[in-house]
Design a protein around this motif. Sequence first.
Motif, PDB file in Angstrom:
ATOM      1  N   PRO A 215      20.757  36.870   7.192  1.00  0.00           N
ATOM      2  CA  PRO A 215      21.662  35.961   7.866  1.00  0.00           C
ATOM      3  C   PRO A 215      21.248  35.744   9.313  1.00  0.00           C
ATOM      4  O   PRO A 215      20.430  36.484   9.849  1.00  0.00           O
ATOM      5  CB  PRO A 215      23.008  36.672   7.781  1.00  0.00           C
ATOM      6  N   ALA A 216      21.840  34.735   9.898  1.00  0.00           N
ATOM      7  CA  ALA A 216      21.525  34.450  11.294  1.00  0.00           C
ATOM      8  C   ALA A 216      21.962  35.623  12.160  1.00  0.00           C
ATOM      9  O   ALA A 216      22.659  36.529  11.710  1.00  0.00           O
ATOM     10  CB  ALA A 216      22.243  33.183  11.725  1.00  0.00           C
TER      11      ALA A 216
ATOM     12  N   GLY B  45      33.272  46.830  17.165  1.00  0.00           N
ATOM     13  CA  GLY B  45      34.680  47.190  17.299  1.00  0.00           C
ATOM     14  C   GLY B  45      35.438  47.057  15.987  1.00  0.00           C
ATOM     15  O   GLY B  45      36.237  47.928  15.626  1.00  0.00           O
ATOM     16  N   ALA B  46      35.168  45.965  15.269  1.00  0.00           N
ATOM     17  CA  ALA B  46      35.877  45.751  13.999  1.00  0.00           C
ATOM     18  C   ALA B  46      35.512  46.836  12.989  1.00  0.00           C
ATOM     19  O   ALA B  46      36.360  47.283  12.202  1.00  0.00           O
ATOM     20  CB  ALA B  46      35.531  44.368  13.446  1.00  0.00           C
TER      21      ALA B  46
ATOM     22  N   GLU C 153      21.006  42.969  14.677  1.00  0.00           N
ATOM     23  CA  GLU C 153      21.732  42.999  15.947  1.00  0.00           C
ATOM     24  C   GLU C 153      23.242  43.108  15.723  1.00  0.00           C
ATOM     25  O   GLU C 153      23.818  42.401  14.908  1.00  0.00           O
ATOM     26  CB  GLU C 153      21.403  41.712  16.706  1.00  0.00           C
ATOM     27  N   ALA C 154      23.855  44.016  16.448  1.00  0.00           N
ATOM     28  CA  ALA C 154      25.310  44.162  16.374  1.00  0.00           C
ATOM     29  C   ALA C 154      25.920  43.606  17.654  1.00  0.00           C
ATOM     30  O   ALA C 154      25.352  43.770  18.727  1.00  0.00           O
ATOM     31  CB  ALA C 154      25.673  45.631  16.219  1.00  0.00           C
ATOM     32  N   ASP C 155      27.039  42.947  17.522  1.00  0.00           N
ATOM     33  CA  ASP C 155      27.737  42.529  18.741  1.00  0.00           C
ATOM     34  C   ASP C 155      29.026  43.336  18.880  1.00  0.00           C
ATOM     35  O   ASP C 155      29.406  44.105  17.991  1.00  0.00           O
ATOM     36  CB  ASP C 155      27.979  41.013  18.776  1.00  0.00           C
ATOM     37  N   ALA C 156      29.669  43.168  20.008  1.00  0.00           N
ATOM     38  CA  ALA C 156      30.839  44.002  20.309  1.00  0.00           C
ATOM     39  C   ALA C 156      31.940  43.811  19.273  1.00  0.00           C
ATOM     40  O   ALA C 156      32.654  44.764  18.929  1.00  0.00           O
ATOM     41  CB  ALA C 156      31.347  43.678  21.702  1.00  0.00           C
ATOM     42  N   LEU C 157      32.073  42.592  18.773  1.00  0.00           N
ATOM     43  CA  LEU C 157      33.136  42.324  17.803  1.00  0.00           C
ATOM     44  C   LEU C 157      32.863  43.060  16.492  1.00  0.00           C
ATOM     45  O   LEU C 157      33.774  43.671  15.914  1.00  0.00           O
ATOM     46  CB  LEU C 157      33.239  40.814  17.555  1.00  0.00           C
ATOM     47  N   ILE C 158      31.624  43.010  16.036  1.00  0.00           N
ATOM     48  CA  ILE C 158      31.281  43.698  14.795  1.00  0.00           C
ATOM     49  C   ILE C 158      31.401  45.208  14.976  1.00  0.00           C
ATOM     50  O   ILE C 158      31.937  45.918  14.111  1.00  0.00           O
ATOM     51  CB  ILE C 158      29.851  43.316  14.353  1.00  0.00           C
TER      52      ILE C 158
ATOM     53  N   ASP D  39      37.353  49.872  14.053  1.00  0.00           N
ATOM     54  CA  ASP D  39      38.773  49.694  13.715  1.00  0.00           C
ATOM     55  C   ASP D  39      39.024  50.002  12.240  1.00  0.00           C
ATOM     56  O   ASP D  39      39.997  50.658  11.882  1.00  0.00           O
ATOM     57  CB  ASP D  39      39.212  48.252  14.005  1.00  0.00           C
TER      58      ASP D  39
ATOM     59  N   THR E  74      23.200  41.610   9.781  1.00  0.00           N
ATOM     60  CA  THR E  74      23.524  40.602  10.793  1.00  0.00           C
ATOM     61  C   THR E  74      22.304  39.829  11.255  1.00  0.00           C
ATOM     62  O   THR E  74      22.442  38.805  11.911  1.00  0.00           O
ATOM     63  CB  THR E  74      24.155  41.267  12.028  1.00  0.00           C
TER      64      THR E  74
ATOM     65  N   ASP F 197      23.942  45.027  25.720  1.00  0.00           N
ATOM     66  CA  ASP F 197      25.182  44.882  26.507  1.00  0.00           C
ATOM     67  C   ASP F 197      26.419  45.139  25.643  1.00  0.00           C
ATOM     68  O   ASP F 197      27.411  45.710  26.102  1.00  0.00           O
ATOM     69  CB  ASP F 197      25.268  43.478  27.118  1.00  0.00           C
ATOM     70  N   ASP F 198      26.353  44.700  24.404  1.00  0.00           N
ATOM     71  CA  ASP F 198      27.501  44.896  23.504  1.00  0.00           C
ATOM     72  C   ASP F 198      27.701  46.376  23.175  1.00  0.00           C
ATOM     73  O   ASP F 198      28.837  46.850  23.076  1.00  0.00           O
ATOM     74  CB  ASP F 198      27.297  44.089  22.211  1.00  0.00           C
TER      75      ASP F 198
ATOM     76  N   ALA G  62      29.182  47.935  26.265  1.00  0.00           N
ATOM     77  CA  ALA G  62      30.593  47.541  26.408  1.00  0.00           C
ATOM     78  C   ALA G  62      31.463  48.259  25.380  1.00  0.00           C
ATOM     79  O   ALA G  62      32.549  48.755  25.707  1.00  0.00           O
ATOM     80  CB  ALA G  62      30.724  46.023  26.240  1.00  0.00           C
ATOM     81  N   ALA G  63      30.985  48.338  24.140  1.00  0.00           N
ATOM     82  CA  ALA G  63      31.776  49.000  23.097  1.00  0.00           C
ATOM     83  C   ALA G  63      31.906  50.489  23.395  1.00  0.00           C
ATOM     84  O   ALA G  63      32.985  51.075  23.248  1.00  0.00           O
ATOM     85  CB  ALA G  63      31.116  48.784  21.735  1.00  0.00           C
TER      86      ALA G  63
ATOM     87  N   ALA H  63      23.673  38.025  14.960  1.00  0.00           N
ATOM     88  CA  ALA H  63      25.076  38.422  15.038  1.00  0.00           C
ATOM     89  C   ALA H  63      25.921  37.354  15.718  1.00  0.00           C
ATOM     90  O   ALA H  63      25.439  36.554  16.504  1.00  0.00           O
ATOM     91  CB  ALA H  63      25.176  39.715  15.822  1.00  0.00           C
TER      92      ALA H  63
ATOM     93  N   THR I  13      38.448  46.974  20.862  1.00  0.00           N
ATOM     94  CA  THR I  13      37.436  46.030  20.391  1.00  0.00           C
ATOM     95  C   THR I  13      37.449  44.763  21.238  1.00  0.00           C
ATOM     96  O   THR I  13      36.402  44.248  21.642  1.00  0.00           O
ATOM     97  CB  THR I  13      37.679  45.682  18.912  1.00  0.00           C
TER      98      THR I  13
ATOM     99  N   ALA J  75      31.314  42.289  26.952  1.00  0.00           N
ATOM    100  CA  ALA J  75      29.956  41.895  26.565  1.00  0.00           C
ATOM    101  C   ALA J  75      29.727  40.394  26.708  1.00  0.00           C
ATOM    102  O   ALA J  75      28.586  39.940  26.726  1.00  0.00           O
ATOM    103  CB  ALA J  75      29.686  42.323  25.127  1.00  0.00           C
TER     104      ALA J  75
ATOM    105  N   ALA K 166      35.818  45.382  24.477  1.00  0.00           N
ATOM    106  CA  ALA K 166      34.357  45.442  24.357  1.00  0.00           C
ATOM    107  C   ALA K 166      33.763  44.050  24.226  1.00  0.00           C
ATOM    108  O   ALA K 166      32.748  43.724  24.852  1.00  0.00           O
ATOM    109  CB  ALA K 166      33.966  46.296  23.144  1.00  0.00           C
ATOM    110  N   VAL K 167      34.399  43.222  23.407  1.00  0.00           N
ATOM    111  CA  VAL K 167      33.894  41.856  23.218  1.00  0.00           C
ATOM    112  C   VAL K 167      33.960  41.086  24.528  1.00  0.00           C
ATOM    113  O   VAL K 167      33.020  40.373  24.912  1.00  0.00           O
ATOM    114  CB  VAL K 167      34.712  41.139  22.123  1.00  0.00           C
TER     115      VAL K 167
ATOM    116  N   SER L 269      34.374  50.871  26.145  1.00  0.00           N
ATOM    117  CA  SER L 269      35.721  50.492  25.731  1.00  0.00           C
ATOM    118  C   SER L 269      36.375  51.600  24.901  1.00  0.00           C
ATOM    119  O   SER L 269      37.576  51.839  25.008  1.00  0.00           O
ATOM    120  CB  SER L 269      35.661  49.196  24.922  1.00  0.00           C
TER     121      SER L 269
END
Lengths: 199, 335
Positions: B171-172, A173-174, A166-171, A177, A190, A87-88, A91-92, B174, B192, B199, B195-196, A95
Motif C-alpha cells: 500500500p501507499a 497511537g491507534a 512507515e508508521a505515523d503517529a495516528l497508526i 489504543d 503501510t 518525528d511521529d 511524538a508518540a 502511511a 494518540t 508530529a 502524538a498526531v 505523548s
Amino acid sequence: MPLTGRVLRWTGLAVVGVTVVLAVVLASRFGSDPGLVDSPLLGKPAPEFALEGLDGSDGATLSDLRGDIVVVNFFASWCLECRDEHDDLVAASESFADQDVKFVQVAYQEEPAESLDYLAEAGASDSTLYLADPGSRTAIAYGVFGIPETFFIDQDGTVVGKIIGEADALILGATIDSIRNGEQPGQQITGDTQQRPGA
Amino acid sequence: MSERARNIASVAVIAVLAVALILLTSTRPATVDRVEQIGTRIKCPVCQGESIANSPSQMAEDMMDLVSERVSAGVPDQQIIDELLSSYTGAVLLDPPASGNTLVLWLAPLVALALGIVVILWWRRHPGPGSADERPSPGKSRTRLVIGGVVLVLAFAGIVVVAANSLQDRPAAAAGAADIDQQDLSEVSNETLEAVIAANADDPQINGMRLALAERYFDESDYRSAFPHYLVVAEDRNSTDSEAITALVRLGWMAYDGNSEVDTATRLIDEALAIDPESHVALYVKARVLWCGAGEAEQAVETFQVLLADPSLAAGTRTQVEADLELASNGGECP
C-alpha cells in the motif's frame, strides 16, 4: 479420425492445459513478497533481548519492561522510510511517556556511532530507549525482513501487533489504543521497507 | 532392434536423465561442514533466491554467525532451522517443505515424468495413420498449426496478465495529516491525538483535530491541557473563522472561569466578535462573563436580547438564553 490421432490430440491438449494451469499457479506467486507474510511471532511470546544502549549505557532487557506495552521499532540512518516516520515515533513516545507504554528503537545493521549521529541530527526522545543490536541477533529473532518494522508487545509479553513500513503517529497511537482495550491489532502494512544499501 | 527393445531403451534413457537431474539439484558436497550445510538450506531474507551461505549481505553474514554459534553449542540442525522458522516462517527455506501446499512442487516433476513415459509408450505402440488418405491435408495441417500457435500465445499472454495482477503491491505510504480528519476521533485516545498533532504541527489541516482535542479537555474541565491547543488555533492564520472564534471564546471562558480574569476574558471574546459580530457562542459567553464575572447584569440583558432577536438562533440555545435573560432581568444570581 483414427483412435491414435484423437488420443494424441487430446494428450497434447491435456499437456498444454496442465502446463498452463501449473504456470499460472506458479506465476501467481512470483510477485509474492515473503516479507509480507504474517509474522509467526503474532500471538506468541516476544523474543527476549538484552541490549546495550547506543551510547554504551546499560540499555535494557525486554523483561525489564514487562507490565507495560512495549513498542519495538527497528531503524537505521540509511533508511529513508525510517527518517519519514521518525518525528511521529518521537511524538508518540513523548505523548505516551506518562502512560503504560515504552518505546524501544533498535538500530539495525549500523554502527552505534552512526545511529547516534543520526539521532543528534533528527532529534531523539528522552522517553525512548535507543539500543544497539550487534550481529543483528534481535532483528533475526524478530524476523525482520527490512526496515522500518515495528512490533507491539502487550503487558503480558506477547507480540500482538506489527507494522511493516512507515508508521505515523495516528497508526502508532491507534494500535496502542487497541492494545489497551485488550485487542490484538495484528499486522499492518503501510508501505515499503528498505535493505541496507549494498546488501 | 525390436520395438520392445526400443521402448525399454527410451524409458531407460529418460529414467537415467531424471535421476541425474534429481541428483544434480539435490546433492551437496559431502565435505562441507554443518554450518555450510545449514546455510545452504536457509534463504537470505533480504536477498533474491540466495542462501545465507552464498549471499554477501550483512544479514546473511549475521545469520551464518548465528548458525555457527548454535552448531558450536551442539544444537541439532533441525532445531537451528526451526528456531529461524519461528521468526521467519517457511519464507526462509530454500527448499519448500514436501508437505501441505508445496507438496505439489515436489510431485509435479514425477507426475510429468510418468505422463511422458505413458505418452511415449502409447505412441510407440500406436504408430500414426498408415496411409496417405488418412493423413490430414497440408492445408488442414497448417490451419491446425496456426490455431495451436494462437492458443499457445493466448495462454502465455494470460499467464503474463495473471502474474502481473498477482503482484502484491504494498500500500501507499502511511497516512498523512490529510487522512486524519477522516478518522473516527471518538475511538482515538487523547495521547494518540497529542502524538498526531505533535508530529503534524506544521500542517494547517491539523487544526480540526487540535480543536477537537482541546474541546475534549475543555469538557473534562482540564483547562491546563486545553489552553495550548486553543491558543495555537486562535493564533494560526490558517484557522477558519469558525475555528478561531471557538478557540477565542473558549480561551475567554477559561480566563474567567479558571483565573477570574474578567478583562482578559472580555477582550478575547471581543476578538471573536470582531471576526463575526453575530456569533451566537461569542455573544452568549460574553453575556455570561458580564453577568457572572463583572456583575454587569444590564449589559448582559442587552446582549441576551440581541441574541434572541436573531431568528437563526437554535431552539435549544434560545430556551437557555430566555431562562438566563429572565433571571438576569429579575436581579437573580448567575447560576
